[in-house]
Design a protein around this motif. Structure first.
Motif, PDB file in Angstrom:
ATOM      1  N   GLY A  59      24.351  32.000 -44.565  1.00  0.00           N
ATOM      2  CA  GLY A  59      24.490  31.898 -43.115  1.00  0.00           C
ATOM      3  C   GLY A  59      23.405  31.116 -42.406  1.00  0.00           C
ATOM      4  N   TYR A  60      22.392  30.667 -43.128  1.00  0.00           N
ATOM      5  CA  TYR A  60      21.370  29.829 -42.503  1.00  0.00           C
ATOM      6  C   TYR A  60      21.994  28.472 -42.162  1.00  0.00           C
ATOM      7  CZ  TYR A  60      17.526  32.876 -44.123  1.00  0.00           C
ATOM      8  OH  TYR A  60      16.672  33.924 -44.338  1.00  0.00           O
ATOM      9  N   ASP A  61      21.448  27.843 -41.119  1.00  0.00           N
ATOM     10  CA  ASP A  61      21.933  26.526 -40.741  1.00  0.00           C
ATOM     11  C   ASP A  61      20.802  25.750 -40.091  1.00  0.00           C
ATOM     12  OD1 ASP A  61      23.755  24.448 -40.459  1.00  0.00           O
ATOM     13  OD2 ASP A  61      25.332  25.800 -39.801  1.00  0.00           O
ATOM     14  N   HIS A  62      21.044  24.480 -39.832  1.00  0.00           N
ATOM     15  CA  HIS A  62      20.028  23.645 -39.182  1.00  0.00           C
ATOM     16  C   HIS A  62      20.673  22.730 -38.141  1.00  0.00           C
ATOM     17  CE1 HIS A  62      21.277  20.627 -42.227  1.00  0.00           C
ATOM     18  NE2 HIS A  62      21.153  21.623 -43.085  1.00  0.00           N
ATOM     19  N   MET A  63      21.530  23.344 -37.322  1.00  0.00           N
ATOM     20  CA  MET A  63      22.238  22.591 -36.282  1.00  0.00           C
ATOM     21  C   MET A  63      21.376  22.378 -35.030  1.00  0.00           C
ATOM     22  SD  MET A  63      24.955  21.846 -37.802  1.00  0.00           S
ATOM     23  CE  MET A  63      26.243  21.341 -36.675  1.00  0.00           C
ATOM     24  N   ASN A  64      20.340  23.184 -34.860  1.00  0.00           N
ATOM     25  CA  ASN A  64      19.406  22.968 -33.747  1.00  0.00           C
ATOM     26  C   ASN A  64      17.982  23.153 -34.270  1.00  0.00           C
ATOM     27  OD1 ASN A  64      18.565  25.784 -33.499  1.00  0.00           O
ATOM     28  ND2 ASN A  64      20.576  26.169 -32.590  1.00  0.00           N
ATOM     29  N   ASP A  65      17.010  22.780 -33.465  1.00  0.00           N
ATOM     30  CA  ASP A  65      15.610  22.790 -33.907  1.00  0.00           C
ATOM     31  C   ASP A  65      15.136  24.174 -34.346  1.00  0.00           C
ATOM     32  OD1 ASP A  65      15.432  20.090 -33.457  1.00  0.00           O
ATOM     33  OD2 ASP A  65      14.420  20.264 -31.528  1.00  0.00           O
ATOM     34  N   GLU A  66      15.521  25.193 -33.593  1.00  0.00           N
ATOM     35  CA  GLU A  66      15.071  26.557 -33.909  1.00  0.00           C
ATOM     36  C   GLU A  66      15.629  27.015 -35.264  1.00  0.00           C
ATOM     37  OE1 GLU A  66      15.662  31.066 -32.174  1.00  0.00           O
ATOM     38  OE2 GLU A  66      15.728  29.401 -30.756  1.00  0.00           O
ATOM     39  N   ASP A  67      16.944  26.809 -35.473  1.00  0.00           N
ATOM     40  CA  ASP A  67      17.562  27.197 -36.743  1.00  0.00           C
ATOM     41  C   ASP A  67      17.012  26.373 -37.900  1.00  0.00           C
ATOM     42  OD1 ASP A  67      19.071  29.086 -35.442  1.00  0.00           O
ATOM     43  OD2 ASP A  67      20.913  27.901 -35.418  1.00  0.00           O
ATOM     44  N   GLU A  68      16.775  25.084 -37.659  1.00  0.00           N
ATOM     45  CA  GLU A  68      16.236  24.212 -38.707  1.00  0.00           C
ATOM     46  C   GLU A  68      14.854  24.684 -39.137  1.00  0.00           C
ATOM     47  OE1 GLU A  68      14.611  19.695 -39.034  1.00  0.00           O
ATOM     48  OE2 GLU A  68      16.663  19.927 -38.265  1.00  0.00           O
ATOM     49  N   LYS A  69      14.015  25.027 -38.159  1.00  0.00           N
ATOM     50  CA  LYS A  69      12.661  25.502 -38.479  1.00  0.00           C
ATOM     51  C   LYS A  69      12.733  26.786 -39.312  1.00  0.00           C
ATOM     52  CE  LYS A  69       8.174  26.594 -36.616  1.00  0.00           C
ATOM     53  NZ  LYS A  69       7.372  27.088 -35.537  1.00  0.00           N
ATOM     54  N   LYS A  70      13.605  27.708 -38.904  1.00  0.00           N
ATOM     55  CA  LYS A  70      13.760  28.979 -39.623  1.00  0.00           C
ATOM     56  C   LYS A  70      14.235  28.729 -41.058  1.00  0.00           C
ATOM     57  CE  LYS A  70      16.218  33.388 -39.331  1.00  0.00           C
ATOM     58  NZ  LYS A  70      17.244  34.153 -38.634  1.00  0.00           N
ATOM     59  N   MET A  71      15.259  27.882 -41.231  1.00  0.00           N
ATOM     60  CA  MET A  71      15.815  27.637 -42.557  1.00  0.00           C
ATOM     61  C   MET A  71      14.817  26.910 -43.458  1.00  0.00           C
ATOM     62  SD  MET A  71      19.345  25.740 -43.599  1.00  0.00           S
ATOM     63  CE  MET A  71      19.878  25.697 -45.308  1.00  0.00           C
TER      64      MET A  71
END
Length: 156
Positions: free
Chosen positions: A128-140
């Motif tokens: 369920g991880y993704d990198h569609m925005n900066d916040e999600d990308e940083k987390k992933m």
């Protein structure tokens, strides 16, 4: 427990690399606290094959390094079946061996580091991880770097 089916359609990978990928994904599953019986597949393909898959399923007619197909995405209106004996089918990870070799050379690290990165990247997408925005990308990307580094596959 994570069951991993590994397929090398290219017949270019030796048993040691396949074993290391399996060990890495088992480690990643523990790090992500996967406790339920789960299954996934990892298929290693050519640039030509991954381009076909990318074109067919994503509408992008070019080779890429890794594609993930999650099987546990819930669709609105879909009935959830709960059975403790049935493993969770996480999905499929498809990795281009040629792209992994190209990128390892480009980034100046080992083939094992690159293919390990792609496997963990695909695995996190299945979770369920993704990198569609900066916040999600940083987390992933922080998570995958943490898993790779603690496993011992650091960037050169």
């Amino acid at each position: 427990m994570l069951t991993i089916d590994l397929y090398d359609e290219t017949e270019q990978l030796d048993v040691a690399i396949l074993n290391e990928i399996e060990n890495l994904l088992q480690y990643a599953a523990k790090e992500e606290t996967i406790t339920q019986e789960s299954e996934l597949s990892v298929t290693f393909v050519t640039n030509e094959r991954i381009q076909e898959i990318n074109s067919e399923f994503r509408g992008i007619d070019r080779a890429t390094d890794v594609i993930s197909f999650a099987l546990e995405d819930e669709v609105e209106g879909e009935m959830e079946i709960i059975d403790d004996d049935t493993p969770v089918l996480l999905g499929d990870i498809i990795i281009s061996v040629e792209k992994a070799k190209e990128q390892a050379d480009e980034y100046g690290h080992t083939f094992m580091r690159e293919v390990g990165f792609l496997a963990v990247h695909g695995f996190l997408h299945l979770l369920g991880y993704d990198h569609m925005n900066d916040e999600d990308e940083k987390k992933m990307f922080t998570r995958q770097d943490s898993i790779l580094n603690s496993f011992g596959l650091k960037r050169s």
